[in-house]
Scaffold this motif. Structure first.
Motif, PDB file in Angstrom:
ATOM      1  N   ALA A 154       0.819  -1.219   0.000  1.00  0.00           N
ATOM      2  CA  ALA A 154       0.000   0.000   0.000  1.00  0.00           C
ATOM      3  C   ALA A 154       0.848   1.262   0.000  1.00  0.00           C
ATOM      4  O   ALA A 154       0.372   2.331  -0.394  1.00  0.00           O
ATOM      5  CB  ALA A 154      -0.922  -0.006   1.221  1.00  0.00           C
ATOM      6  N   ARG A 155       2.088   1.139   0.468  1.00  0.00           N
ATOM      7  CA  ARG A 155       2.930   2.342   0.562  1.00  0.00           C
ATOM      8  C   ARG A 155       4.408   1.939   0.568  1.00  0.00           C
ATOM      9  O   ARG A 155       4.731   0.747   0.513  1.00  0.00           O
ATOM     10  CB  ARG A 155       2.595   3.129   1.834  1.00  0.00           C
ATOM     11  CG  ARG A 155       2.967   2.397   3.108  1.00  0.00           C
ATOM     12  CD  ARG A 155       2.741   3.235   4.352  1.00  0.00           C
ATOM     13  NE  ARG A 155       3.735   2.916   5.378  1.00  0.00           N
ATOM     14  CZ  ARG A 155       3.892   3.571   6.520  1.00  0.00           C
ATOM     15  NH1 ARG A 155       3.115   4.590   6.788  1.00  0.00           N
ATOM     16  NH2 ARG A 155       4.809   3.234   7.386  1.00  0.00           N
ATOM     17  N   LEU A 162       5.159  -0.534  -2.506  1.00  0.00           N
ATOM     18  CA  LEU A 162       4.575   0.187  -3.654  1.00  0.00           C
ATOM     19  C   LEU A 162       5.655   0.501  -4.698  1.00  0.00           C
ATOM     20  O   LEU A 162       5.430   0.327  -5.904  1.00  0.00           O
ATOM     21  CB  LEU A 162       3.892   1.471  -3.158  1.00  0.00           C
ATOM     22  CG  LEU A 162       3.355   2.415  -4.232  1.00  0.00           C
ATOM     23  CD1 LEU A 162       2.387   1.722  -5.184  1.00  0.00           C
ATOM     24  CD2 LEU A 162       2.659   3.627  -3.570  1.00  0.00           C
ATOM     25  N   ARG A 193       5.748  -0.821  -8.508  1.00  0.00           N
ATOM     26  CA  ARG A 193       5.868   0.098  -9.664  1.00  0.00           C
ATOM     27  C   ARG A 193       7.043  -0.322 -10.556  1.00  0.00           C
ATOM     28  O   ARG A 193       6.908  -0.379 -11.778  1.00  0.00           O
ATOM     29  CB  ARG A 193       6.053   1.531  -9.151  1.00  0.00           C
ATOM     30  CG  ARG A 193       6.251   2.556 -10.271  1.00  0.00           C
ATOM     31  CD  ARG A 193       6.451   3.940  -9.716  1.00  0.00           C
ATOM     32  NE  ARG A 193       5.211   4.616  -9.382  1.00  0.00           N
ATOM     33  CZ  ARG A 193       4.842   5.008  -8.168  1.00  0.00           C
ATOM     34  NH1 ARG A 193       5.642   4.813  -7.136  1.00  0.00           N
ATOM     35  NH2 ARG A 193       3.696   5.614  -7.973  1.00  0.00           N
ATOM     36  N   LEU A 236      -1.177  -5.828  -5.857  1.00  0.00           N
ATOM     37  CA  LEU A 236      -0.779  -5.101  -4.654  1.00  0.00           C
ATOM     38  C   LEU A 236      -1.624  -5.613  -3.498  1.00  0.00           C
ATOM     39  O   LEU A 236      -2.847  -5.416  -3.493  1.00  0.00           O
ATOM     40  CB  LEU A 236      -1.027  -3.602  -4.836  1.00  0.00           C
ATOM     41  CG  LEU A 236       0.071  -2.794  -5.545  1.00  0.00           C
ATOM     42  CD1 LEU A 236       0.284  -3.298  -6.961  1.00  0.00           C
ATOM     43  CD2 LEU A 236      -0.278  -1.323  -5.555  1.00  0.00           C
ATOM     44  N   ASP A 279      -2.189  -5.937   0.825  1.00  0.00           N
ATOM     45  CA  ASP A 279      -1.833  -5.275   2.085  1.00  0.00           C
ATOM     46  C   ASP A 279      -2.932  -5.579   3.102  1.00  0.00           C
ATOM     47  O   ASP A 279      -4.076  -5.873   2.722  1.00  0.00           O
ATOM     48  CB  ASP A 279      -1.713  -3.753   1.891  1.00  0.00           C
ATOM     49  CG  ASP A 279      -0.811  -3.091   2.927  1.00  0.00           C
ATOM     50  OD1 ASP A 279       0.323  -2.704   2.568  1.00  0.00           O
ATOM     51  OD2 ASP A 279      -1.231  -2.977   4.101  1.00  0.00           O
ATOM     52  N   GLY A 312      -5.734   1.279   1.376  1.00  0.00           N
ATOM     53  CA  GLY A 312      -4.419   1.745   0.946  1.00  0.00           C
ATOM     54  C   GLY A 312      -3.957   0.999  -0.297  1.00  0.00           C
ATOM     55  O   GLY A 312      -3.405   1.609  -1.230  1.00  0.00           O
ATOM     56  N   ALA A 349      -3.285   2.646  -3.934  1.00  0.00           N
ATOM     57  CA  ALA A 349      -1.981   2.476  -4.598  1.00  0.00           C
ATOM     58  C   ALA A 349      -2.177   1.883  -5.994  1.00  0.00           C
ATOM     59  O   ALA A 349      -1.517   2.309  -6.952  1.00  0.00           O
ATOM     60  CB  ALA A 349      -1.080   1.571  -3.746  1.00  0.00           C
ATOM     61  N   THR A 383      -3.314   4.488  -8.374  1.00  0.00           N
ATOM     62  CA  THR A 383      -2.187   5.343  -8.798  1.00  0.00           C
ATOM     63  C   THR A 383      -1.384   4.660  -9.908  1.00  0.00           C
ATOM     64  O   THR A 383      -1.058   5.280 -10.921  1.00  0.00           O
ATOM     65  CB  THR A 383      -1.249   5.610  -7.589  1.00  0.00           C
ATOM     66  OG1 THR A 383      -2.027   6.135  -6.529  1.00  0.00           O
ATOM     67  CG2 THR A 383      -0.131   6.561  -7.929  1.00  0.00           C
TER      68      THR A 383
END
Ligand SMILES: NC(=O)c1ccc[n+]([C@@H]2O[C@H](COP(=O)([O-])OP(=O)(O)OC[C@H]3O[C@@H](n4cnc5c(N)ncnc54)[C@H](O)[C@@H]3O)[C@@H](O)[C@H]2O)c1
Length: 249
Positions: A15-16, A20, A24, A35, A37, A42, A46, A49
């Motif tokens: 998530a971060r 993340l 990416r 992804l 989490d 979150g 993500a 994004t």
């Protein structure tokens, strides 16, 4: 050489932060990325994004402390992607605590997320990847597991030291099956968890780094892309250190 097209990756704790950034990096290399989490919102944010950046991605709630939940999440991603080629065991908790103040509950929680969660992930992925005859497992350890840590707790350091042993055990077991298992060992990478440290601690930490700067998340992502690629097929059971020269060996 480093292309990840047609590869499917599952990243925990994505998530971060580094999870993340690694997602990416793998997606930019051509992989489809899931992804996951414990923080479902979150992970979804993500994934949105990354999608906006043109990456092929999905999000899923997955708590690495719970083996059944891990298996369910892994199977769901494998079913929707048509298999999982790359697993990144990244999820962790990082309590900053004096060793005199660590409670039994906090010790157990750190071990459950950081070490046992990685064990579940390796074992679930091992069965799946062995059958497919190709796989990459990356375990996010830490310099704290290699040297006494002045910043994080002894429980965190012990959990991260354990990851090196887990990495070697699974690497040995899976080497004949086209599956590699490696550890990435960062320190002092700019991101949300470093930002949580107070200014004086950050300054003291910086002073210990021979390169004179903190690391960047993209530098860890690049290490993950390499280890996940075909190019790294002869590399297994090892540790890639990213610590600005703090530990040379
Ligand atoms: N950032 C650094 O400088 C640094 C240094 C050394 C090692 N590491 C390692 O790299 C990895 C990522 O670090 P980070 O700084 O991005 O961490 P972070 O704290 O920013 O992110 C960790 C993520 O894990 C998730 N998580 C926590 N418990 C979970 C659970 N039970 N199940 C699933 N997800 C869970 C959190 O929600 C969060 O999104 C960790 O393994 C950490 O130990 C980071």
């Amino acid at each position: 050489m480093f292309s990840l097209s047609n590869r499917n990756a599952l990243i925990t704790g994505a998530a971060r932060g580094l999870g993340l950034a690694i997602a990416r990096g793998l997606a930019q290399g051509g992989a489809r990325v899931a992804l996951t989490d414990i923080d479902a919102d979150g992970a979804e944010a993500a994934a949105r994004t990354l999608r906006a950046e043109g990456c092929e991605t999905t999000a899923l709630k997955l708590d690495v402390r719970d083996e059944a939940d891990f298996q369910r999440g892994f199977d769901a991603v494998a079913a929707s992607f048509g298999g999982v080629d790359i697993l990144v065991n990244n999820a962790a908790v990082t309590p900053h605590r004096s060793l005199w103040d660590i409670t039994t509950a906090e010790w157990d929680e750190v071990m459950a997320v950081n070490l046992r969660g990685c064990f579940f992930g390796c074992r679930i992925a091992a069965t799946h990847m062995r059958e497919r005859g190709w796989g990459r497992i990356l375990n996010l350890s830490s310099l704290a597991g290699q040297q006494a840590s002045s910043v994080t707790g002894a429980h965190y350091a012990a959990s991260k030291a354990g990851l090196f042993a887990l990495t070697r055990c699974f690497a040995q077991e899976l080497a004949p099956h086209g599956v590699t298992v490696n550890a990435i060992s960062p320190a002092a990478i700019r991101g949300p968890s470093l930002d949580e440290l107070d200014e004086p601690s950050q300054r003291r930490f910086l002073a210990t780094l021979p390169v004179g700067r903190f690391g960047d998340e993209t530098e860890v992502a690049a290490a993950a892309v390499y280890l996940a690629s075909d190019a790294a097929g002869f590399v297994t059971g090892t540790t890639l250190d990213l610590n600005g020269g703090r530990l040379m060996r």
